[in-house]
Design a protein around this motif. Structure first.
Motif, short mmCIF file in Angstrom:
data_model
loop_
_atom_site.label_atom_id
_atom_site.label_comp_id
_atom_site.label_asym_id
_atom_site.label_seq_id
_atom_site.Cartn_x
_atom_site.Cartn_y
_atom_site.Cartn_z
N ASN A 166 1.64 4.42 3.23
CA ASN A 166 0.81 3.91 4.31
C ASN A 166 1.46 4.24 5.66
O ASN A 166 2.47 3.65 6.01
CB ASN A 166 0.64 2.39 4.16
N GLN A 201 0.86 -1.18 0.00
CA GLN A 201 0.00 0.00 0.00
C GLN A 201 0.89 1.23 0.00
O GLN A 201 1.76 1.38 0.86
CB GLN A 201 -0.92 -0.01 1.22
N ARG A 220 0.36 3.44 8.49
CA ARG A 220 0.02 2.41 9.48
C ARG A 220 0.87 1.15 9.35
O ARG A 220 0.56 0.13 9.97
CB ARG A 220 -1.46 2.06 9.37
N ARG A 221 1.94 1.19 8.58
CA ARG A 221 2.81 0.01 8.48
C ARG A 221 3.40 -0.29 9.84
O ARG A 221 3.80 0.61 10.58
CB ARG A 221 3.92 0.23 7.46
N ASP A 249 1.51 -4.11 6.14
CA ASP A 249 0.84 -2.83 5.93
C ASP A 249 0.00 -2.41 7.13
O ASP A 249 -0.02 -1.25 7.50
CB ASP A 249 -0.01 -2.87 4.65
N ARG A 250 -0.69 -3.35 7.75
CA ARG A 250 -1.40 -3.05 8.99
C ARG A 250 -1.96 -4.32 9.59
O ARG A 250 -2.28 -5.27 8.88
CB ARG A 250 -2.50 -2.01 8.80
#
Length: 153
Positions: free
Chosen positions: A79, A76, A81-82, A100-101
């Motif tokens: 991102n 992503q 939120r990695r 990625d999350r």
């Protein structure tokens, strides 16, 4: 608790579910030591292409694998939120998986995991949770390829 209930409980494994690109994967929660925000890694010369570097975790140097590169998936873009999921393999090797999350925790009945026919695959199978198809990552394959890749460098 009856014997039938104990047998059913023994087949349920708590999994942590995360995304890599648009795909969802899971690993047993008992393999996870901690989850931490992604921080800049230190490059490791001659490391396999999927190793994004190393981090210092309270005095322990850990190799971090970029799962998107390892699994050949488009990550992503941009991102924030990695995260790095710190895991320990069955043979005691501790390393980080850049994902990625993290999105969920799920109870998975091991009898519902559909096996993947490929020999040496990084997936041990696929499981359906709700209406989602989730890959069950085989950590032992990932760590053995990491160790072999680092040894051959």
């Amino acid at each position: 608790m009856t014997e039938a209930a104990e047998a059913t409980d023994a087949q349920i494994v708590k999994m942590i579910v995360f995304t890599v690109g648009e795909q969802e994967y899971c690993i047993p929660i008992l393999s996870v030591r901690e989850i931490r925000g992604f921080e800049k890694t230190t490059a490791l010369p001659f490391a396999p292409h999927y190793v994004c570097g190393a981090i210092n975790l309270r005095g322990i140097i850990l190799t971090v694998i970029d799962l998107a590169v390892y699994l050949n998936i488009q990550p992503q873009a941009n991102n924030p939120r990695r995260v790095v999921v710190i895991v320990e393999s069955k043979n005691g090797i501790v390393y980080g998986l850049l994902v990625d999350r993290v999105i969920d925790m799920a109870d998975v009945n091991i009898d519902t995991i559909q096996s993947v026919p490929e020999e040496g695959s990084s997936l041990s199978g696929l499981v359906t949770i709700g209406n989602r198809m989730i890959g069950v990552l085989r950590l032992e394959t990932v760590v053995s390829q990491l160790v072999e890749g680092m040894a051959s460098a």
